[in-house]
Enzyme design. Sequence first.
Site, mmCIF file in Angstrom:
data_model
loop_
_atom_site.group_PDB
_atom_site.id
_atom_site.type_symbol
_atom_site.label_atom_id
_atom_site.label_comp_id
_atom_site.label_asym_id
_atom_site.label_seq_id
_atom_site.Cartn_x
_atom_site.Cartn_y
_atom_site.Cartn_z
ATOM 1 C CB ILE A 128 -44.247 34.674 3.369
ATOM 2 C CG1 ILE A 128 -45.521 34.761 4.110
ATOM 3 C CG2 ILE A 128 -44.244 33.414 2.315
ATOM 4 C CD1 ILE A 128 -46.433 35.230 3.530
ATOM 5 C CB CYS A 129 -40.374 32.399 1.295
ATOM 6 S SG CYS A 129 -39.353 31.874 0.096
ATOM 7 C CB ILE A 130 -35.671 33.745 2.194
ATOM 8 C CG1 ILE A 130 -34.273 33.898 2.787
ATOM 9 C CG2 ILE A 130 -36.225 34.976 1.428
ATOM 10 C CD1 ILE A 130 -33.855 32.304 3.249
#
Length: 217
Positions: free
Chosen positions: A135-137
């Site tokens: 998730i995300c980075i």
Amino acid sequence: MANVAVILAGCGVYDGAEINEAVLTLLSLEQQGASYQCFAPDREQLHVINHLTGEVVEGVTRNVLVEAARIARGNIKPLTELNVTDYDALVVPGGFGAAKNLCDFAVEGAQMSVQEDFLAVARGFHQADKPIGLICIAPVMAAAICGAGTECTIGNDADTAAAIAAMGGVHLDCPVTEARVDAAKKMVTTPAYMLAGQVSEAYAGIADCVKEVLALA
């Protein structure tokens, strides 16, 4: 019922796990009928950030596991106790902790290395043909975990997408409310706060990520 391992990289967007992403991940797992156990590395985090000013706090150290326990309400185990055979899938929320405490992408960019203990666990899930959600980075680690050609997304940030390509990954643009699936590698990714302007936007994408991970499990 699928049993999912969730790895947290501390507590707080700038130096640990992004708290909203972590909580929304746990909520989505529960809502979609999965059980979970949280884990975190038992070591010092890269540094401590004052989340009010964004500045590094000099002379202060914090432990990733101890900090992550704040999110998990104390129900968390050291990463060394994670046995891949006990779980059906792995999910890793984002926040700078993923890029500072699980790998050093925040410092080294495309020349990054992934922490050996985390990499061994993540590759263990991949080698066991079990799905992984990043998730995300966190998707900057996708190719390191699953090999060259792994498809993933961090949304649409051109510089980060270029770094993913330089590390052997294949970046797919993705809106905040969706996830992208590399079915062959069983890798699922979503942008979350790489794009989200509201908690509800992050939730939509994370819920979709969790749905796809559980479908692959």
